[in-house]
Design an enzyme around this catalytic site. Sequence first.
Site, short mmCIF file in Angstrom:
data_model
loop_
_atom_site.label_atom_id
_atom_site.label_comp_id
_atom_site.label_asym_id
_atom_site.label_seq_id
_atom_site.Cartn_x
_atom_site.Cartn_y
_atom_site.Cartn_z
N ASP A 38 60.91 -5.98 94.65
CA ASP A 38 60.46 -6.59 93.24
C ASP A 38 61.25 -8.68 93.41
O ASP A 38 61.92 -8.48 95.30
CB ASP A 38 60.63 -6.85 92.02
CG ASP A 38 59.58 -6.56 91.17
OD1 ASP A 38 59.41 -7.97 91.29
OD2 ASP A 38 59.02 -5.88 90.55
N SER A 96 51.59 -4.42 87.08
CA SER A 96 53.54 -4.48 87.41
C SER A 96 54.14 -4.17 86.08
O SER A 96 55.35 -3.74 86.60
CB SER A 96 53.63 -5.80 88.05
OG SER A 96 53.79 -6.01 89.25
N HIS A 149 59.82 -12.23 87.34
CA HIS A 149 58.32 -10.97 87.25
C HIS A 149 59.90 -9.63 87.89
O HIS A 149 59.74 -8.77 87.58
CB HIS A 149 58.09 -10.81 88.83
CG HIS A 149 56.73 -9.20 88.90
ND1 HIS A 149 57.74 -8.64 89.75
CD2 HIS A 149 55.79 -9.56 88.94
CE1 HIS A 149 55.60 -7.40 89.51
NE2 HIS A 149 55.38 -8.40 89.13
#
Length: 847
Positions: free
Chosen positions: A192, A627, A265
Site C-alpha cells: 500500500d 480498499s 491509505h
Amino acid sequence: MRTPETGRGWQRVTIWMVVLAALGLSLLITSEAKSYEPTEASPKTHVYMVVFDQMPVVTYNGKILGLRGTAKYFSERWRKTHKRAHVSDLVKKYNAYLIKEQDKILNEFFGFEGCEKVYRYTHLVNGVALSLTDDEAERLAEHPRVERVQKSYRVYPSTVHTPDYLNLHKGVWSQFGGPVGAGENMIIGIVDTGIDPTHPSFTTRGQKLYGPLRKYRGRCDVAKEFPRGSCNGKIIGARFFNAAIKKGGFNASIHFASPLDGEGHGTHTASIAAGNYGVPVIMNGANFGKASGVAPRSRIAVYKALYRHIGGFIPDVIAACDQAVADGVDILSLSLGPNSPPSGSSTTFLNVLDIALLNAVKANVLVVQAAGNEGPYPKTVTSFSPWVLSVAAGVDDRTFRNTMVLGNRQIIKGTGIAPPTRGGGLYRLILAQDAVQGRGDPLLSPSECQSPKLYNNLLVRGKILICTYTFDFVYGGSTMQQLVKTAKSLGAAGVTVVVDSDSSGQKFEPVPLAIPVIVLPTSADSNILLSYYNRFTKKDRKGKILTFGATARIGNGQTITYTRSAQRVALFSSRGPNVKDFNFNEADILKPNIMAPGYMIWGAWTPIGTSQAAFAGQRFAMISGTSMATPHVAGLAALLKWKYPTWSPSALVSAMTTTADVADRFGRPLQAQSPSPDGSPLLQTATPFDMGGGALNIHAAMNPGLIFETGYLDYVRFLCSLSTPREVLGATKMSCPRLAGKPTDLNIPSITFANLVKTVYVARTVTNVAAVAEKYTISITNAPDFVVTANPAVFTIGVGRRNKQTIVFTVRATRASQASSFARITFKGSLSHVIRVPVSVVNKRLR
Ligand SMILES: *[C@@H]1O[C@H](CO)[C@@H](O)[C@H](O)[C@H]1NC(C)=O
C-alpha cells in the site's frame, strides 16, 4: 485509488481512469518528458518487465543445477514447526544461479553498453524490470530465453463500528484468544502507501509484548523520517519500492524514500486488518467510539509501493509482493488494482501480476485483493484470477441522520456528522446569496460558501447560514472544509446545506465536521426549508432584505444510528461478470468473491496525509472503497489461519465464501445499490456478480464443515484450458496435460458459465473439515433460464480430510437468453453446517 474520495465524486475518478486507460502511459510520459528533455540521441525509454525462461524460486523443484532434495522453503512441515527459520542452502544457491543467468542473458543482449536495471525479481517472478526503448523491448521479446516483455502500467490504491457489525465481539474473538490475542503471530503483508508507525493503532506501549517471530525474514528500511524503532514488533517489517515510480513522478519531499505513509491509505488499511484493540477515535473533540483491527494481535508487514496522488506502477507492486512472500507473510492484502484489464497477454489471468500472485498462492500465501471501485456497471472488476480472493464493498448499517427544527415547529430530516447548535434556542436563518457584499468574485458562486470575503459578516454572525451543495462539490472545486472555514470565520451559529438537485444530493457523503452542519440531501427537503425561509424573510421591492424572520436549530449529528439492516453492495463496488481478456469477453470464473464493509469506514490516518481534504491533519479518517473492504477480509483470514494453520489458501477462501450471508436477519435477499435513470442509487436484489458468495460471516466461516480445495496444479490446468500450452509453459514452466479440460472444471466454490450451450456437466469435490461425519442434502434454487441438478443429491461424508465427495452437477439451458441469471446450490448438513455455491450464467443457448 481504490478509495472513491469521501464527499467527492467517485464518478470523476472513474472518468479519469478511463482516460488514463485509453492513453496508457503516454499521459505520464508527456509530463515526464518536460523534465528530461529527450533528444534524438536518447530516445524515450519506458520501464518494461522482462520474464525469463527459468522458474522463479517459489516454483523451484530442485531439478536444475543437479542438486538433490527439495527446495520448498515454504513446505507444510516448515510452516508447522517453524523450526527452520532460514531459507535452505539450496534455495540460496538457486537464487544465486538465477541472478547469474539473468545477468548472462542481459550481458549477451546489451553487450558492453549494458542496460538500466530497475528491479530484479527472483521469488515470484524470474525476471527484471528495465528501462528500455520500445525498440529494445521489441527485440528483447524475441530473445529465445525471454518468455515475455510487459510494459509498466499504473495501479491505484482502491473502523470503529465494523468489528461490532461483524459480530467479532460476540464470541468470535474469544475463539481466537480474545480481542487482545486474536490472530497472534499471523503476519499480514500490506502492499500500500506505507504506514504511520507513531499511530496509537500500531503502538506496542501498553500492549502484551510482541516477541521475535522467527518465521519472518523481512527487514525494516530505516530513514530519518522512519527511525529505528518504527518496526516495533507489531509492525514486524517495513520496506519501500520506488525504482519504477522514480522514472515518472517520484518526489522525495512528499513521497518519502522510506516506508513512511505520506498519503493515509496504507495506514488506514493496515489498521482495519490488524490495528490495536480499543483505540479511541477522537476527531474535532468528539469521541466516535473505539477502533480495533479485525485481527488485533496479528503483525503487520509493510510493503510500500503506492504513493500520494500518483498511485503506483506495476513493477514496484510486483517487487513488493515478491519481497513479502520471500519474507514469509501469511496473508497478502492488496487494496489496489489496475483501472482496466491489462493488455499484453492473451488472458487477464496471465498478466505478470496475476502470475506472480499465483506463485504467492503456491507458496501458501493467501492473496486478498480489492475488486475495484468502478461499479455499478457490469464487467468492471479489476481483480481477475481464481487464485485471488476479490472483495466487493458493502454499505453497513450506520446512518448519519440528523434533524433540524424550524421556528414553525416543522422538523426536517437531514444528514451530517456534526455537533448541534449551541443551547436549545432558535437561530435566525440567512441564505448565503442574501449575505453577499460587494461585487463578489466571478470564480466563486455566492451560494456555495467557499470564501468569507464574499459575505457581510455582520449579517451572518450568530445566524444559521444556508449554503448550496452543487456538482462543484462532487467534482472537488468546492469543498465542505472550505464551507466550514467560511462559516467559522463569519461567526455563523451553524450551516444548513441544501442541494440544487437530487443527483448532486445523492453524491453527498457525510464527513465529521467541527461546527453544527446539517445537509438536506433531497431537493424536496431543501425546498421545504427554502420556502419557509422565503416566507419569513421580508424584502423590499429592490430585493433588499428588511427582516430575517425564519429561525431554526440543528440537532446533534454526532450520535450515529445503527439500523441493524444488512449490508448492501455499495454503488461504487465493481461488478462482474469477470473478464478473461482485455476485449472484455466474459470469463467462466466468478468475480467478485465476497463482500465486506467498505463504506465510510473509520480507520487510522496520518496527519500528513493529504488525499482526503476532510481529514487533513487528523489521526483518524472515515473513507470508503473496496480498499477498505479488503483488509477486513485479510484480517479475518489471519484469524482463520491462526485457528487452522494447515489450511491452504483455497481452503480459507472456500470457508469464507461458502458461508457468507445471502440474506438479512429476516431472510430477505441482500440488496445492491444499482444505478437508476436519475443517477440515484436504486436497491435491487444482489447477484453473485455484485457480491460473490455474499456478505462475510466470520462466525460461519470458522466452521464451514465442507471445503472446496484447489491446488497449484489445478490452477495450471485451468490456465491450460484457456491458453495455449506454450503460453502456460512460459508463465508457469509447467506442461499442459494432453486433455485440456474446461475452465469450469476448476474445483472452486462457484460455477460460472459465460456461454452455456445445451447441457453441461460440472464436477465439484468437497472435503470434510469438521470433526464429525455428517449427512448432507443438496438443494438448488433454479434460474428462469437454466436448471441445475446434483448427483448425488444426498451423501454422508466421513471424518477427516481424507474423506472427499465428488458431486456432478448438470447445468441445462432451458431458454435462450443473453441476460445473466443465477441459481444457488445449498449443502445442508445434518449437524447444521450450511454452505452455498453460486451458479452464474451469462449467455444461454439451446442448440
Ligand atoms: C515536490 O513537492 C514539493 C512539495 O509539494 C514541491 O514544492 C516541489 O516543487 C516538488 N518537486 C518537484 C520536482 O515536483
